[in-house]
Design a protein around this motif. Structure first.
Motif, PDB file in Angstrom:
ATOM      1  N   ARG A  89      -2.912  -6.557   8.755  1.00  0.00           N
ATOM      2  CA  ARG A  89      -2.148  -5.589   9.418  1.00  0.00           C
ATOM      3  C   ARG A  89      -2.102  -4.479   8.233  1.00  0.00           C
ATOM      4  O   ARG A  89      -2.262  -3.064   8.682  1.00  0.00           O
ATOM      5  CB  ARG A  89      -0.845  -5.999   9.656  1.00  0.00           C
ATOM      6  N   TYR A  90      -2.233  -4.787   7.236  1.00  0.00           N
ATOM      7  CA  TYR A  90      -2.082  -3.708   5.957  1.00  0.00           C
ATOM      8  C   TYR A  90      -3.354  -2.808   5.943  1.00  0.00           C
ATOM      9  O   TYR A  90      -3.176  -1.740   5.623  1.00  0.00           O
ATOM     10  CB  TYR A  90      -1.987  -4.463   4.638  1.00  0.00           C
ATOM     11  N   ALA A 110      -2.707  -0.159   8.691  1.00  0.00           N
ATOM     12  CA  ALA A 110      -1.612   0.641   8.272  1.00  0.00           C
ATOM     13  C   ALA A 110      -2.238   1.545   7.034  1.00  0.00           C
ATOM     14  O   ALA A 110      -1.506   2.861   7.011  1.00  0.00           O
ATOM     15  CB  ALA A 110      -0.263  -0.060   7.716  1.00  0.00           C
ATOM     16  N   ALA A 111      -2.745   1.178   6.410  1.00  0.00           N
ATOM     17  CA  ALA A 111      -3.412   1.975   5.173  1.00  0.00           C
ATOM     18  C   ALA A 111      -4.281   3.019   5.744  1.00  0.00           C
ATOM     19  O   ALA A 111      -4.359   4.234   4.892  1.00  0.00           O
ATOM     20  CB  ALA A 111      -4.400   1.187   4.245  1.00  0.00           C
ATOM     21  N   ALA A 141      -2.054   6.176   6.451  1.00  0.00           N
ATOM     22  CA  ALA A 141      -1.449   6.554   4.987  1.00  0.00           C
ATOM     23  C   ALA A 141      -2.583   7.394   4.004  1.00  0.00           C
ATOM     24  O   ALA A 141      -2.329   8.444   3.549  1.00  0.00           O
ATOM     25  CB  ALA A 141      -0.989   5.416   4.139  1.00  0.00           C
ATOM     26  N   PHE A 176       5.612  11.230  -0.965  1.00  0.00           N
ATOM     27  CA  PHE A 176       6.720  10.925  -0.100  1.00  0.00           C
ATOM     28  C   PHE A 176       6.032  10.677   1.483  1.00  0.00           C
ATOM     29  O   PHE A 176       6.408   9.794   2.197  1.00  0.00           O
ATOM     30  CB  PHE A 176       7.832  11.894   0.026  1.00  0.00           C
ATOM     31  N   THR A 198       3.208  10.146   2.451  1.00  0.00           N
ATOM     32  CA  THR A 198       2.192   8.976   2.431  1.00  0.00           C
ATOM     33  C   THR A 198       2.857   7.713   2.602  1.00  0.00           C
ATOM     34  O   THR A 198       2.546   6.643   3.425  1.00  0.00           O
ATOM     35  CB  THR A 198       1.439   8.924   1.127  1.00  0.00           C
ATOM     36  N   VAL A 199       4.025   7.649   1.785  1.00  0.00           N
ATOM     37  CA  VAL A 199       4.874   6.524   1.862  1.00  0.00           C
ATOM     38  C   VAL A 199       5.611   6.273   3.248  1.00  0.00           C
ATOM     39  O   VAL A 199       5.608   5.559   3.732  1.00  0.00           O
ATOM     40  CB  VAL A 199       6.033   6.304   0.846  1.00  0.00           C
ATOM     41  N   GLY A 253       2.803   5.254   5.766  1.00  0.00           N
ATOM     42  CA  GLY A 253       2.652   4.137   5.592  1.00  0.00           C
ATOM     43  C   GLY A 253       3.807   3.025   6.342  1.00  0.00           C
ATOM     44  O   GLY A 253       3.362   1.982   7.195  1.00  0.00           O
ATOM     45  N   ILE A 254       4.931   3.411   6.032  1.00  0.00           N
ATOM     46  CA  ILE A 254       6.103   2.641   6.539  1.00  0.00           C
ATOM     47  C   ILE A 254       6.058   2.604   8.002  1.00  0.00           C
ATOM     48  O   ILE A 254       6.239   1.767   8.678  1.00  0.00           O
ATOM     49  CB  ILE A 254       7.522   2.831   6.001  1.00  0.00           C
ATOM     50  N   ALA A 270       3.094   0.882   9.589  1.00  0.00           N
ATOM     51  CA  ALA A 270       3.193  -0.733   9.174  1.00  0.00           C
ATOM     52  C   ALA A 270       4.243  -1.534  10.423  1.00  0.00           C
ATOM     53  O   ALA A 270       4.204  -2.195  10.971  1.00  0.00           O
ATOM     54  CB  ALA A 270       3.462  -1.261   7.920  1.00  0.00           C
ATOM     55  N   ALA A 271       5.264  -0.742  10.536  1.00  0.00           N
ATOM     56  CA  ALA A 271       6.463  -0.958  11.570  1.00  0.00           C
ATOM     57  C   ALA A 271       5.785  -1.103  13.088  1.00  0.00           C
ATOM     58  O   ALA A 271       6.035  -1.875  13.725  1.00  0.00           O
ATOM     59  CB  ALA A 271       7.724  -0.258  11.365  1.00  0.00           C
ATOM     60  N   ARG A 297       3.261  -3.956  13.629  1.00  0.00           N
ATOM     61  CA  ARG A 297       3.991  -5.104  13.712  1.00  0.00           C
ATOM     62  C   ARG A 297       4.827  -5.137  15.176  1.00  0.00           C
ATOM     63  O   ARG A 297       4.729  -6.224  15.561  1.00  0.00           O
ATOM     64  CB  ARG A 297       5.247  -5.199  12.604  1.00  0.00           C
TER      65      ARG A 297
END
Lengths: 105, 234
Positions: free
Chosen positions: A69-70, A73-74, A77, A88, A90-91, A94-95, A98-99, A102
């Protein structure tokens, strides 16, 4: 002294010394150009040494790395980091990715 | 740089936000794991304050749970955290004008993410001491506080991955890695460092992976001829 205090004090010594010794003793030293170049390349090398296993490995195995999954998600990002250079942004991307991944898979 | 003290503090605080987003759930997970292992809250907090090393603390707690000896646990903490010797060395050329206490504050509260930020800032000529130390201190305090909070409330956020928060730090590494990738030497260093690290994890010696990957990757990059590097060095 209980075992846990021995672990805490011992753990402090073995983490604190490697962290401060180079900064304390190398700062201001004249260094050959080759060493300076090597030191300046540690950041990208160590960042990807920390990042790649996160993206590719599951429990230390490369098997089925393309299902991680990562890894997916990358991608967004990576794009946001490339286009906006915003930490910020990018983070946050990414969050969110990923969510979302999932939620979907 | 003629900025006021509080402007610098504010910069450091602003830099810390994405780091804290990633650290808070991990700190809480550490606190929860520590409690489940039967470790007291003061020991849990003391470990965060004195050892201050995320992955090492997880390793230490699970080894305590398995009844391993103190020497074996301390050795593992040392191995997992030894990569900081490279980070510290890599920052040292910029710190010649710094006072001793400032160097101790920068090195003693160093973590992967703060290192990556300092490294980018210093290399671009931004050596704002107050901002750098504010960043370190904020991360340090929040790491310890979330560990203690997680000890009691960790069960409430037991699954940070539902919110994608588990990806905050990998995303941050991506953002911090990319700015280096304008130079061929850095691209090679990153590819080699990443490959060596993955290989070591697969080989079952993941504890050394970041240290050896960082060392070997940077060494590989040195051999790329880059005429502009010398001009940029100063």
């Amino acid at each position: 002294m209980s075992k846990i205090w021995i672990v805490i004090i011992g753990g402090m010594l073995v983490t604190f010394l490697p962290r401060i010794a180079p900064i304390l003793f190398l700062s201001g030293r004249k260094m050959p150009g080759l060493v300076r170049r090597w030191l300046s390349l540690i950041a990208p090398a160590i960042l990807s040494a920390l990042l790649f296993p996160e993206l590719l490995l599951d429990g230390g195995s490369l098997d089925m790395f393309y299902t991680r999954r990562y890894l997916y998600a990358a991608l967004p990002a990576f794009l946001v980091a490339w286009k906006t250079k915003s930490l910020f942004g990018t983070v946050a991307t990414g969050i969110a990715s990923a969510a979302l991944l999932r939620l979907l898979f | 740089m003629n900025k006021s003290y509080w402007t610098s503090v504010e910069r450091g605080l602003r830099w810390s936000i994405p780091v804290l987003l990633g650290f808070a759930p991990i700190g809480a997970a550490y606190g929860l794991l520590s409690r489940q292992t039967g470790i007291g809250v003061w020991h849990t907090l003391s470990m965060s304050l004195f050892v201050f090393a995320g992955s090492s603390q997880f390793v230490a707690v699970s080894m305590l749970q398995n009844g391993m000896g103190a020497a074996a646990i301390i050795s593992s903490i040392f191995i997992v955290n030894f990569r900081h010797v490279l980070m510290s060395a890599s920052l040292s050329p910029y710190l010649a004008p710094w006072k001793t206490w400032q160097r101790v504050a920068l090195g003693g509260m160093l973590c992967d993410e703060a290192f990556a930020l300092h490294s980018l800032h210093f290399a671009s000529g931004d050596t704002d001491i107050t901002a750098a130390i504010t960043l370190n201190t904020t991360i340090y305090v929040v790491w310890a506080a979330t560990g203690a909070t997680g000890y009691y409330l960790g069960a409430l956020i037991e699954r940070p991955e539902v919110f994608g928060l588990d990806f905050a730090l990998p995303a941050m590494f991506i953002a911090l890695l990319l700015p280096y990738c304008v130079k061929r030497s850095a691209v090679l260093a990153a590819l080699c460092g990443g490959a060596v690290s993955v290989a070591l994890h697969v080989a079952g010696v993941g504890g050394w992976a970041a240290f050896i990957g960082g060392l070997a990757g940077a060494a590989a990059g040195v051999f790329v001829k880059e005429p502009e590097t010398e001009a940029e060095a100063k």
